[in-house]
Motif scaffolding. Structure first.
Motif, short mmCIF file in Angstrom:
data_model
loop_
_atom_site.label_atom_id
_atom_site.label_comp_id
_atom_site.label_asym_id
_atom_site.label_seq_id
_atom_site.Cartn_x
_atom_site.Cartn_y
_atom_site.Cartn_z
N SER A 115 0.83 -1.21 0.00
CA SER A 115 0.00 0.00 0.00
C SER A 115 0.86 1.26 0.00
O SER A 115 0.55 2.25 -0.68
CB SER A 115 -0.94 -0.01 1.21
OG SER A 115 -0.20 0.06 2.43
N LEU A 116 1.99 1.23 0.72
CA LEU A 116 2.88 2.39 0.76
C LEU A 116 3.54 2.63 -0.61
O LEU A 116 3.61 3.77 -1.08
CB LEU A 116 3.96 2.19 1.83
CG LEU A 116 3.48 2.21 3.29
CD1 LEU A 116 4.60 1.78 4.22
CD2 LEU A 116 2.96 3.59 3.66
N ILE A 117 4.02 1.56 -1.24
CA ILE A 117 4.68 1.71 -2.54
C ILE A 117 3.67 2.08 -3.63
O ILE A 117 3.98 2.87 -4.53
CB ILE A 117 5.42 0.40 -2.92
CG1 ILE A 117 6.59 0.18 -1.96
CG2 ILE A 117 5.92 0.45 -4.36
CD1 ILE A 117 7.66 1.25 -2.00
N THR A 118 2.45 1.54 -3.54
CA THR A 118 1.41 1.90 -4.50
C THR A 118 1.12 3.40 -4.44
O THR A 118 0.97 4.07 -5.47
CB THR A 118 0.12 1.10 -4.23
OG1 THR A 118 0.41 -0.29 -4.40
CG2 THR A 118 -0.99 1.50 -5.19
N ALA A 119 1.07 3.94 -3.21
CA ALA A 119 0.84 5.38 -3.06
C ALA A 119 2.02 6.18 -3.59
O ALA A 119 1.83 7.20 -4.26
CB ALA A 119 0.59 5.70 -1.59
N GLU A 120 3.26 5.72 -3.32
CA GLU A 120 4.45 6.43 -3.79
C GLU A 120 4.56 6.43 -5.30
O GLU A 120 4.98 7.41 -5.91
CB GLU A 120 5.71 5.79 -3.19
CG GLU A 120 5.99 6.17 -1.75
CD GLU A 120 7.34 5.64 -1.28
OE1 GLU A 120 8.27 5.57 -2.11
OE2 GLU A 120 7.46 5.31 -0.08
N SER A 121 4.22 5.30 -5.92
CA SER A 121 4.42 5.15 -7.36
C SER A 121 3.24 5.64 -8.18
O SER A 121 3.29 5.60 -9.42
CB SER A 121 4.69 3.68 -7.70
OG SER A 121 3.55 2.89 -7.41
N GLY A 122 2.18 6.07 -7.51
CA GLY A 122 1.00 6.49 -8.25
C GLY A 122 0.34 5.33 -8.98
O GLY A 122 -0.18 5.49 -10.08
N GLN A 123 0.40 4.14 -8.37
CA GLN A 123 -0.20 2.92 -8.91
C GLN A 123 0.42 2.51 -10.25
O GLN A 123 -0.21 1.82 -11.05
CB GLN A 123 -1.72 3.07 -9.06
CG GLN A 123 -2.43 3.35 -7.73
CD GLN A 123 -3.93 3.39 -7.88
OE1 GLN A 123 -4.46 3.56 -8.96
NE2 GLN A 123 -4.62 3.26 -6.75
#
Length: 360
Positions: A210-218
């Protein structure tokens, strides 16, 4: 007990894989150790073509027949062997002709090298990391003491200066001293003792996703392959999240930098039995694999990726993997990496029977 039965019992209890071939190079006998090594029951081994175990089967078939006809034994070191499950192994094996009455056989003793090589590699990795940590602690002590003096002197000087314009210079000294102190603190990794509690590895992985998804803009696709049989274990939730986050974030940054058309990170968990980490054998280990389809780690830094200040990116600090390794080491575990163009695979091993005292 008849002598034959006594000899058979000895073979059945050996940890060395032993197989016996007849004149047709068909299997006559396989002890339990060979069944485990070759990933097949004795019945299945008897039905299989023994030469299929050797990737260079034509050449090895000629060697086996020559040994059978000449009666001369031979040994191969670090040879390739393919299990019936399709996995390639590095093994040492010896071939010895054997006469039982008027019948002639070949005895093959197989010693897996993969595990020994892996243990040696892990021990070397742990030793290198411990040496690096000792060096860093010594440097940190030598750096932080004068930094405190410089910062204090700059604060005193600022109070004595009447010219406001000169305060800009003292503020630069103070800010740079603070920046260096923060860098040293990050080099040292987590300073607090692990806060141990019962944790679920999959809950940790989902938090990281969830953290990486938010950082990468999905922009990153996550593929999950979780083993639901892995039990909860004792660990520091926040530190483990940080360790896994550092590794997954490295993968995300590598994928973004390489402009991969379909960037993907695979997350895989497995429970492994009887795994040796360094010099200690563990009955049950949680293995987490983090695999990205990026360009791979440059060869010139691959052997040093767990050292502080080593980074493949110009803007990188080179601290993420070093901190991750330190955190996993605190949990009596280890991080390993394998890379090639198109795939980088991190394997994180954490014992599921954690020794609380050594974790502290």
């Amino acid at each position: 007990m008849p002598e034959f039965e006594r000899h058979k019992q000895v073979l059945e209890n050996l940890s060395t894989a032993v197989v016996m071939l007849n004149k047709d190079l068909s299997l006559e006998y396989a002890n339990p150790a060979s069944e485990m090594l070759l990933e097949a029951s004795r019945r299945r081994l008897e039905q299989a073509e023994v030469l299929d175990l050797f990737p260079g089967s034509a050449l090895e078939g000629a060697n086996l027949r020559e040994a059978f006809l000449s009666g001369h034994p031979y040994t191969l070191r670090e040879a390739k062997l393919r299990t019936l499950g399709g996995h390639d192994l590095i093994v040492d094996y010896s071939v010895n002709p054997l006469f039982i009455g008027r019948s002639k056989y070949l005895i093959i003793e197989i010693q897996p090298r993969d595990r020994l090589m892996r243990i040696e590699r892990e021990e070397d990795l742990l030793t290198q990391h411990a040496s690096a940590r000792t060096l860093i602690r010594g440097l940190a002590h030598e750096i932080k003491n004068p930094l405190g003096g410089i910062r204090g002197a700059a604060q005193l000087l600022e109070r004595e200066l009447d010219e406001p314009l000169l305060h800009d210079y003292t503020r630069v000294i103070i800010e740079e001293a603070d920046r260096l102190r923060n860098l040293v603190d990050r080099l040292l990794g987590p300073r607090q003792l692990p806060q141990m509690s019962s944790i679920n590895i999959h809950a940790i992985m989902e938090r990281v996703c969830s953290l990486i998804t938010a950082e990468s803009g999905q922009s990153i696709c996550f593929e999950r392959d979780y083993d639901p049989s892995i039990p909860e274990f004792i660990g520091d939730r926040e530190q483990l999240i940080q360790a896994f986050l550092n590794i997954v974030r490295n993968g995300m940054q590598a994928l973004n930098a390489a402009n991969i058309e379909q960037p993907c990170i695979q997350l895989r968990t497995r429970a492994l039995r009887q795994i040796t980490l360094g010099a200690e054998k563990h009955r049950l280990v949680c293995c987490v694999e983090i695999i990205d389809n990026g360009p791979g780690i440059p060869e010139d830094i691959f052997t040093r990726i767990f050292y502080p200040m080593v980074s493949g990116r110009a803007e990188g600090t080179g601290l993420g993997l070093s901190i991750a390794q330190s955190i996993i080491n605190q949990h009596q575990g280890l991080i390993e990496c394998d890379t090639r163009p198109g795939e980088t695979r991190f394997q994180i091993f954490i014992p599921l029977e954690l020794n609380h005292e050594s974790a502290r």
